[in-house]
Design an enzyme around this catalytic site. Structure first.
Site, PDB file in Angstrom:
ATOM      1  N   HIS A 224       1.106  -0.883   0.126  1.00 37.17           N
ATOM      2  CA  HIS A 224      -0.389   0.027  -0.009  1.00 37.17           C
ATOM      3  C   HIS A 224       0.909   1.188   0.006  1.00 37.17           C
ATOM      4  O   HIS A 224       1.101   1.089  -1.145  1.00 37.17           O
ATOM      5  CB  HIS A 224      -1.408   0.013   1.219  1.00 37.17           C
ATOM      6  CG  HIS A 224      -2.075   1.267   1.370  1.00 37.17           C
ATOM      7  ND1 HIS A 224      -2.163   1.474   0.149  1.00 37.17           N
ATOM      8  CD2 HIS A 224      -2.691   1.334   2.514  1.00 37.17           C
ATOM      9  CE1 HIS A 224      -3.323   2.702   0.186  1.00 37.17           C
ATOM     10  NE2 HIS A 224      -3.863   2.191   1.693  1.00 37.17           N
ATOM     11  N   HIS A 270      -2.790  -2.096 -10.535  1.00 34.85           N
ATOM     12  CA  HIS A 270      -3.191  -1.189  -9.679  1.00 34.85           C
ATOM     13  C   HIS A 270      -4.675  -1.946  -9.235  1.00 34.85           C
ATOM     14  O   HIS A 270      -5.051  -2.946 -10.283  1.00 34.85           O
ATOM     15  CB  HIS A 270      -3.849   0.183 -10.161  1.00 34.85           C
ATOM     16  CG  HIS A 270      -4.525   0.830  -9.240  1.00 34.85           C
ATOM     17  ND1 HIS A 270      -5.731   0.947  -8.660  1.00 34.85           N
ATOM     18  CD2 HIS A 270      -4.207   1.851  -7.998  1.00 34.85           C
ATOM     19  CE1 HIS A 270      -6.355   1.548  -7.193  1.00 34.85           C
ATOM     20  NE2 HIS A 270      -5.208   1.694  -7.182  1.00 34.85           N
ATOM     21  N   ASP A 325       3.116   5.373  -7.885  1.00 35.71           N
ATOM     22  CA  ASP A 325       4.303   5.262  -7.267  1.00 35.71           C
ATOM     23  C   ASP A 325       5.222   5.768  -8.517  1.00 35.71           C
ATOM     24  O   ASP A 325       6.359   6.148  -7.443  1.00 35.71           O
ATOM     25  CB  ASP A 325       3.799   4.269  -6.247  1.00 35.71           C
ATOM     26  CG  ASP A 325       3.257   3.757  -5.702  1.00 35.71           C
ATOM     27  OD1 ASP A 325       2.684   4.936  -5.252  1.00 35.71           O
ATOM     28  OD2 ASP A 325       2.667   3.299  -5.570  1.00 35.71           O
TER      29      ASP A 325
HETATM   30  C1  MLT Z   1      -4.144   4.071  -2.663  1.00 32.46           C
HETATM   31  O1  MLT Z   1      -4.167   5.541  -3.363  1.00 32.46           O
HETATM   32  O2  MLT Z   1      -4.938   4.198  -1.783  1.00 32.46           O
HETATM   33  C2  MLT Z   1      -3.651   3.409  -3.882  1.00 32.46           C
HETATM   34  O3  MLT Z   1      -3.934   3.405  -5.167  1.00 32.46           O
HETATM   35  C3  MLT Z   1      -3.904   1.574  -3.502  1.00 32.46           C
HETATM   36  C4  MLT Z   1      -5.765   1.930  -4.377  1.00 32.46           C
HETATM   37  O4  MLT Z   1      -6.797   2.717  -4.767  1.00 32.46           O
HETATM   38  O5  MLT Z   1      -6.207   0.500  -3.398  1.00 32.46           O
END
Ligand code: MLT
Length: 383
Positions: A224, A270, A325
């Site tokens: 995460h 993702h 990321d």
């Molecule tokens: C986020 O910003 O929390 C991440 O991209 C992970 C997600 O959306 O599950």
């Protein structure tokens, strides 16, 4: 509508981390698989020049603030921005060997000890307002960068954090990169792990500070929030390996070798998105404008081209595109914050905004004001 079938659960859906199960209503933001992130119906790419305060107000209230509303709201945040002196002293006594995310989470528990009012909305405001001071204090303490000053009235969410961070040689570009990083990470739909965990803990009626500490622990993991740190490590290791031989062909070969070994290509894919992350696009554009010659940026831009091309060859990979990321750590480093160990803390500084507002909604607004009951999903017993 009430009895509409939204999802059919089969045995294959079990033990898949609730992937894709609709379980509630979210009002703050949504992640569209094909178009990326929207805050209250507005694409994030349309809001890159907004201040954090404007977007925090938007997430809370559902509309962008008028001038007067923004002034009042900024004052409300400023009034709540300092940390209780006992909590502050206690944070400074925490062991510096602890991981920065552990310190940030404990700091919230300590802040809650003295600052929790028990009113969900008030606590959401308090927590968001104090987070720049808490995060700067934690980072300065962990890094040994010196004493953290007090907040000042004229400065907003991003500036306060920037001012309090005792990093030498900070530039205006760093402030701009931080502002962008912060507004892009405020919220990401209802089901991302840290948000989900915070709402689950709050459903047992733990207060907002304690629920948020749990959220930060969820954010700390490499799948995460820590993905941004690991992603920069991955890019730097590849850059080192390729050295002067780096070009699109050698990069392609190196990625193929990694995939053949079953290694991960960090920063791609993702759980929800099926296109390039719209947050990543904003940061790629910013990087191209401000740091076109920085080696980390050049490398990340090559990966942006080469990565999807190779990942798409594998039909099992449903999401071969860069996520946020893939570029966020390179931008922070290029802007003068080359400290991956604190990238997740910056993510935490930002994400508490969406989580706090979503918790407030679930506790106070949802189900006609009754709130969501304690989370209790069913597990199927098997010998
Ligand atoms: C986020 O910003 O929390 C991440 O991209 C992970 C997600 O959306 O599950």
């Amino acid at each position: 509508m009430d009895s509409e079938v939204l999802f059919t659960i089969t045995r294959e859906n079990l033990d898949t981390g609730l992937r894709g199960y609709p379980i509630g209503i979210v009002t703050t933001s949504t992640v569209d698989p094909e178009n990326g992130l929207y805050y209250r119906g507005i694409p994030v790419s349309d809001m890159v020049n907004r201040s954090p305060e404007e977007l925090i107000f938007l997430l809370f209230e559902g509309h962008l603030p008028k001038e007067e509303e923004l002034k009042d709201f900024s004052e409300e945040l400023h009034k709540r921005s300092t940390l209780h002196p006992i909590a502050r002293e206690a944070i400074l006594k925490l062991p510096r060997e602890a991981k920065p995310m552990a310190l940030q989470s404990i700091a919230l528990m300590l802040a809650g000890t003295y600052e929790s009012s028990g009113d969900w909305k008030e606590d959401a405001l308090r927590l968001i307002a104090k987070m720049p001071a808490i995060t700067a204090l934690v980072i300065n303490h962990h890094a040994g960068w010196g004493e953290t000053p007090q907040t000042s009235k004229e400065r907003g969410f991003a500036e306060t954090f920037f001012d309090l961070l005792q990093l030498k040689g900070k530039s205006k570009q760093l402030l701009e990169a931080l502002r962008l990083f912060l507004i892009l990470h405020f919220d990401h739909g209802g089901g991302n792990l840290s948000t989900f965990v915070g709402k689950a803990v709050a459903s047992g009626l733990e207060d907002l500070f304690g629920s948020m500490a749990a959220s930060l622990n969820a954010l700390a993991g490499p799948r995460h929030g820590r993905a941004n740190e690991d992603c920069l490590d991955f890019n730097q290791a590849l850059m080192k390996e390729l050295g002067d031989n780096f070009n699109d062909q050698t990069l392609e070969k190196a990625l193929r070798e990694r995939l053949a070994r079953g290694d991960l290509v960090f920063g791609f894919g993702h759980a929800v998105l099926r296109v390039e992350d719209s947050r990543a696009k904003v940061l790629y554009d910013f990087a191209k404008e401000h740091f076109p010659d920085n080696p980390l940026i050049k490398f990340a831009l090559s990966l942006r081209q080469v990565g999807p091309k190779i990942l798409k060859e594998n039909p099992k990979i449903s999401s071969p595109y860069p996520n946020v990321d893939a570029i966020s750590g390179s931008v922070l480093s290029a802007a003068g914050f080359p400290f991956p160990i604190y990238f997740t803390s910056l993510f935490g500084l930002s994400r508490v905004v969406g989580i706090a507002i979503q918790i407030y909604h679930e506790r106070v607004v949802a189900r006609g004001g009754k709130g969501v009951p304690i989370y209790r999903p069913k597990y199927i017993y098997q010998k």
